[in-house]
Design a protein around this motif. Structure first.
Motif, short mmCIF file in Angstrom:
data_model
loop_
_atom_site.label_atom_id
_atom_site.label_comp_id
_atom_site.label_asym_id
_atom_site.label_seq_id
_atom_site.Cartn_x
_atom_site.Cartn_y
_atom_site.Cartn_z
N LYS A 72 33.40 13.98 43.94
CA LYS A 72 33.48 13.73 45.39
C LYS A 72 34.24 14.89 46.04
O LYS A 72 35.39 15.15 45.72
N VAL B 77 20.03 -2.46 41.97
CA VAL B 77 20.06 -2.33 43.42
C VAL B 77 21.41 -2.77 43.97
O VAL B 77 22.01 -2.10 44.83
N GLU C 49 37.11 3.66 48.93
CA GLU C 49 36.30 3.74 47.72
C GLU C 49 37.12 4.10 46.49
O GLU C 49 36.57 4.41 45.44
N LEU D 8 24.24 -2.87 42.30
CA LEU D 8 25.25 -1.90 41.88
C LEU D 8 25.23 -0.68 42.79
O LEU D 8 26.28 -0.14 43.15
N LYS D 9 24.03 -0.26 43.16
CA LYS D 9 23.90 0.92 44.02
C LYS D 9 24.53 0.67 45.39
O LYS D 9 25.15 1.56 45.99
N ILE D 10 24.43 -0.56 45.85
CA ILE D 10 24.95 -0.89 47.18
C ILE D 10 26.45 -1.17 47.14
O ILE D 10 27.21 -0.62 47.94
N ALA E 122 28.59 -1.06 44.22
CA ALA E 122 29.40 -0.32 43.24
C ALA E 122 28.66 0.96 42.87
O ALA E 122 28.18 1.12 41.75
N PRO E 123 28.56 1.91 43.81
CA PRO E 123 27.74 3.11 43.59
C PRO E 123 28.23 4.01 42.46
O PRO E 123 27.47 4.82 41.94
N TYR E 124 29.49 3.85 42.09
CA TYR E 124 30.04 4.71 41.03
C TYR E 124 30.28 3.93 39.73
O TYR E 124 31.06 4.35 38.88
N TRP F 262 28.52 3.29 36.93
CA TRP F 262 28.25 3.89 35.62
C TRP F 262 29.16 5.09 35.36
O TRP F 262 29.60 5.30 34.22
N GLU F 263 29.46 5.86 36.40
CA GLU F 263 30.41 6.97 36.22
C GLU F 263 31.78 6.44 35.79
O GLU F 263 32.44 7.02 34.92
#
Length: 619
Positions: free
Chosen positions: A376, A16, A471, A18-20, A22-24, A26-27
């Motif tokens: 993106k 959660v 970003e 990471l999603k908030i 550091a959304p990228y 895993w990429e």
């Protein structure tokens, strides 16, 4: 029980967070992993002895998969073994009949066809650097491009023989050996070559013939237009070519992919990405002579194409074709290229389906590049610390009015803050070298920027203005200097100006690029002054530019001025001219439009202007 609860909570909370924040994440991790893999493969190949070159990778592939399809061209199929044998025949024919030795530069003057690829492979096996001549250029430009690479052998397609006859005398004076890919040559002093290839042996070429090569040796010369003068030959070293093997593989292309190659092989994109990248993956290439928007998707379906290459204009043309019910009926999963405009990007995906777009940034002679591995929309890449450590780069503040980097009181450059546009510069190092241009030290030096962040340091000046957002996505903004881009080609305004002023009734010419609604890049326009006692001859002007310049470089608009405005340092002023463009309601000077049907320049009217803006007149 407590530990298990904490562990479980942590496992829930971390994704959660990471999603908030550091959304990228895993990429980025997967991309960095791929970078490390590429680096390790590259280093491993650099250590092999004898030297392992890009052509050796092709020889490996042809031995491992001899019967796999390599090239599909106009309903003909060539396996890896076919290409290997054909290139051996060309190499052996050259050894028997050429007036040069292994390792000497050879110029290649061909359109997109399998023979282009076979000939390059042959020359690479002989250890010969190859200069790729743009098949659109003629006369002065053609002779210049040939001369600056110091080649003594020129191999040309038969349909380009007439272009060479225009410079035949100059080639004879230089002692150049000209081979034409035909069984019977019509031009005296030119030598037929197809008959000699057909009778040659297809036995492998001895590897010792390229024993003199080092990783710093030139592999190919690719021509690029700069801010001034005629095209420059950017030297691509053997190291750079070896690194280029990874381009497609690093973007997920595998042996099972079919790649649609319709970009010119004489360009970086077509050759390094489409051709050299395929050699690494062992994929198949569907080769086209040139891009056709009307046939693009039909051929992708016919050949089960999975990967396409593009420049921004290609995608725009595809989006402008009439809509069909089967627009999404294809197997294309990946598109790799650059110059894709944000609005066209969205339109393309909405119309043609969920195709992964890998937009990248790079230049033929540059020493840094970016890849938008996230997808993106609008970005040319994403920056990260690991990449910057390997290839140190920065965006610096740039004074567009003075056309130079801004410097502080100590004379050093100033970094552009995140979110602001700046000039991309990249440190010149052993890992990221800048070799420069063949026989053009002046232009090479212009691309070197000294004393950037400390006295004595040395950076490559990209000539491109970029911006990094919050970003860490990086965006292309504009080009500096006197170069504009049209139809996927860089156009040097000084070169066009030199051609235009060869006409006896033109006193001065100020060439620049202007924007056209709905089109990528900028189209050529020339503000000229008329020689005293002369007058504009519209048909003569058309004939002249059509004879000396390829279509993409021809000024489509002419503006007649009483005098060409210059700065205090005698630089031609373009800013106002660019802003006013070719709108007859804004420009009081006489305006003319290049009309291909009339083969003349015709007076610009409001009706013509509106037809261009609405897309009814194709440019």
């Amino acid at each position: 029980m407590y530990i298990s609860t904490v562990t479980l909570a942590t496992l829930v909370i971390i994704p959660v967070l990471l999603k908030i924040f550091a959304p990228y994440f895993w990429e980025d991790v997967f991309y960095l992993k791929e970078l490390v893999r590429i680096l390790l493969t590259f280093v491993s190949r650099r250590k092999r002895r004898p030297l392992f070159l890009a052509v050796d990778r092709f020889i490996e592939q042809s031995a491992l998969h001899p019967n796999r399809t390599f090239i599909l061209f106009e309903n003909k199929s060539y396996s890896y073994q076919d290409a290997d044998k054909e290139s051996n025949k060309i190499a052996n024919a050259l050894r028997s009949h050429a007036c040069s030795q292994s390792g000497e530069t050879v110029a290649l003057f061909m359109r997109n066809e399998p023979t282009f690829m076979f000939t390059w492979l042959a020359l690479a096996k002989l250890g010969c650097p190859v200069a790729f001549l743009n098949h659109n250029i003629r006369s002065k430009s053609l002779l210049h491009c040939f001369s600056c690479c110091d080649a003594k052998v020129l191999i040309a397609a038969v349909d380009l023989e007439d272009a060479l006859t225009e410079i035949k005398t100059a080639l004879e004076e230089k002692g150049v050996c000209v081979f034409i890919m035909t069984k019977e040559c019509n031009t005296p002093q030119f030598i037929s070559f197809t008959d000699k290839v057909e009778s040659a042996s297809d036995l492998p070429v001895c590897r010792s013939l390229r024993s003199q090569i080092t990783f710093k040796s030139p592999a190919v010369y690719i021509y690029t237009s700069g801010t001034t003068g005629l095209p420059k030959a950017a030297m691509v070293s053997q190291t750079r070519l070896l690194a280029a093997l990874a381009v497609l593989a690093s973007n997920g292309v595998t042996a099972g992919d079919v790649i649609y190659l319709n970009l010119p092989l004489y360009h970086t994109a077509g050759f390094l990405i489409g051709f050299i990248g395929t050699i690494e993956t062992g994929s198949s290439i569907v080769l086209r002579r040139k891009f056709s928007a009307s046939q693009f998707w039909d051929e992708c379906r016919k050949y089960n194409v999975t990967v396409i290459q593009y420049i921004g204009e290609v995608i725009r043309y595809l989006c402008n074709t009439p809509k069909k019910q089967n627009d999404k009926d294809h197997k294309v999963r990946l598109a790799i290229g650059n110059g894709l405009r944000t609005d066209v990007w969205r339109k393309f995906l909405n119309r043609f389906g969920n195709i992964q777009i890998r937009e990248f940034y790079a230049s033929t002679e540059g020493n840094v590049g970016f890849v938008n591995y996230i997808g993106k929309i609008g970005a040319i890449g994403r920056v990260n610390l690991f990449h910057k450590t390997l290839f140190p780069y920065a965006l610096i503040k740039y004074d567009t009015e003075r056309d130079e980097p801004m410097r502080n009181a100590k004379g050093l450059c100033i970094k552009a803050p995140k979110g602001e546009t700046g000039l991309l510069v990249s440190k010149i190092t052993d890992i990221a070298p800048f070799v420069g241009y063949a026989n053009n030290q002046q232009q090479t030096e212009k691309k070197r920027l000294r004393n950037v962040f400390k006295n004595g340091d040395l950076y490559f000046n990209s000539g491109d203005l970029l911006r990094i957002d919050s970003e860490n996505f990086i965006y292309f903004q504009d080009r500096v200097g006197d170069t504009f881009r049209w139809k996927g080609e860089n156009v040097a305004t000084t070169e066009v100006s030199d051609i235009v002023t060869m006409i006896d009734f033109v006193e001065e010419a100020n060439v620049y690029g202007v924007q056209v609604p709905g089109h990528e890049g900028r189209i050529g326009m020339a503000a000229i002054t008329i020689t005293k006692g002369k007058e504009l001859d519209c048909k003569n002007m058309f004939s002249h530019v059509a004879s000396y310049l390829p279509a993409y470089a021809q000024p489509r608009f002419i503006r007649i001025q009483n005098c060409v405005e210059v700065t205090g340092t005698f630089k031609q002023m373009k800013k106002t001219l660019v802003e006013e463009g070719f709108n007859p309601t804004l420009v009081t000077d006489p305006l003319f439009f290049l009309d291909d049907k009339d083969k003349s320049y015709v007076p610009m009217t409001e009706d013509i202007f509106q037809a261009i803006v609405c897309g009814n007149i194709k440019l």
